[in-house]
Design an enzyme around this catalytic site. Sequence first.
Site, short mmCIF file in Angstrom:
data_model
loop_
_atom_site.label_atom_id
_atom_site.label_comp_id
_atom_site.label_asym_id
_atom_site.label_seq_id
_atom_site.Cartn_x
_atom_site.Cartn_y
_atom_site.Cartn_z
N SER A 243 0.82 -1.19 0.00
CA SER A 243 0.00 0.00 0.00
C SER A 243 0.87 1.27 0.00
CB SER A 243 -0.95 -0.06 1.20
OG SER A 243 -2.03 0.81 1.06
N ASP A 475 -8.71 -3.87 -6.53
CA ASP A 475 -8.22 -3.31 -5.27
C ASP A 475 -8.98 -2.02 -4.97
OD1 ASP A 475 -6.65 -1.87 -3.30
OD2 ASP A 475 -4.98 -3.21 -3.79
N HIS A 503 -7.37 -5.65 -1.07
CA HIS A 503 -6.24 -4.74 -1.07
C HIS A 503 -4.95 -5.51 -0.85
CE1 HIS A 503 -3.93 -1.19 -0.72
NE2 HIS A 503 -3.88 -1.14 0.59
#
Length: 534
Positions: A243, A475, A503
């Site tokens: 991320s 995502d 994610h």
Amino acid sequence: MHTRPSPHRTRGIRTRTTARLTATFVTAAALLMSACSPGSSGTARGATVDAALAALPRATPSALTSYYGQRLRWRDCGVPGFQCATMKAPLDYADPGAGSVRLAVARKKATGKGKPLGSLLVNPGGPGGSAVGYLQEYAGIGYPAQVRARYDMVAVDPRGVARSEPVHCLDGRRMDAYTQTDMTPDDQRERNTLVAADRKFAESCGAHSAKLLRHVSTVETARDMDILRAVLGDRRLNYVGASYGTFLGATYAGLFPARVGRMVLDGAMDPSLDARRLNLDQTAGFETAFRAFAKDCVRRSDCPLGGKGTTPAQAGDHLRAFFRKLDTHPLPAGDADGRRLGEALATTGVIASMYDEGSWERLREALTSAMRHNDGAALLALSDSYYERDASGHYSNLMMANAAVNCLDLPPAFTGPEQAEKALPAFEKASPVFGPGLAWASLNCTYWPVRATGEPHRIEARGAAPILVVGTVRDPATPYRWAQSLARQLSSGRLLTYVGDGHTAYGRGSACIDSAINTYLLRGTPPPPGKRCT
């Protein structure tokens, strides 16, 4: 966004227990950390991203010699198998003699036979997520055994985060009020209340962490990582970032391309995008995730958003109607501090569950309790988990650090509420369910007490070893096109695609993804171009 999440926020996978709920960052302040659409460079208001991030000189400046030459004193962490230490880095790299910051470091030594591969630094995202916590609770015990056997698993909490001189803003009681701020104002009075909440949050951060707020940028944290690499005795940096951790890793590669080892950027961000584009793209990502959830939900007999034959769009209409009801009639939630489930906290609870399809069942149950039985406790618990609020009313500094980093890295998405209101149609088009709240949440950096030092830019990292960029096609927090864009920008980028939901992709159950990443980490061999996994 809806509640008080600060735009510019992503979450990576943190712990295996919370991963099933949130999938990382890490983090709840701003579900937004966006990037731009191909061809647009993600720029707005005349910004430019023609320039790429420039590499730093290879030679270590003499003013930094003492930092690069320091020795870490490892001690027992209180967690079996882990050691902890404190590392120093200059507060201001432009003036290394003006003071330092103390950064918390943790490691777990390689556990098996075979040639040691050095250190593997991990970061779960955020910004604001504790990498040390992630290492101790998940990565140090949950990463594949063959990886842990060959690498010393290492983490450092970034400056301003958790154990590393954390940014501080509001106490628990005031954070409760902040997270319940109405993010879909219906009139001027509610708009003024929202703006006042953002101002108060920003002013509080400035009052409690004035000196640190100027020095928590991603560039500075990437430079801290190079000091850690040297102190650990590694010639190159091996790294897995999820991320926001992908932006941090890519930034490191741009600054120190010759020192890149084996680098995995999972759930990638696009550094060429400005704040408004990032937030808008992420808004669309959450809508995509919600529609996947809704499609699955309406097939089930216990779905509170409609039965068989209900479309995802109709399910979204039902959810919006529920949110509107909560706006004026919050539900009891059995909270010891008297909080009720209003629109803001309910929206956060739903968005938190979009990070991982493994949490869809829990979300269905929470929505059923709230929509059919007027009990908001389960949705409130989802929201609290996302905000890292414990039962005593204490919050981690996740949201505070998140805002501090994001607001320093990029100029604000909007200069005032008038611009946010003007952008409402675009955000609502991107997500009928979440768009309005996320548009207003994009004001979070507008009143920040410290001027942004960063701008949108490309990262090429010319001369770096192959860098593995991983993207998931549905995502919610880091849209797949961001991974495509970053892989194209990096001169040695190699894109690995996960055709699935949720994610990030590593460690989420795809044997194909895990095998490709493990092979790269252990042998240095990236997957072939165009590799796609399910």
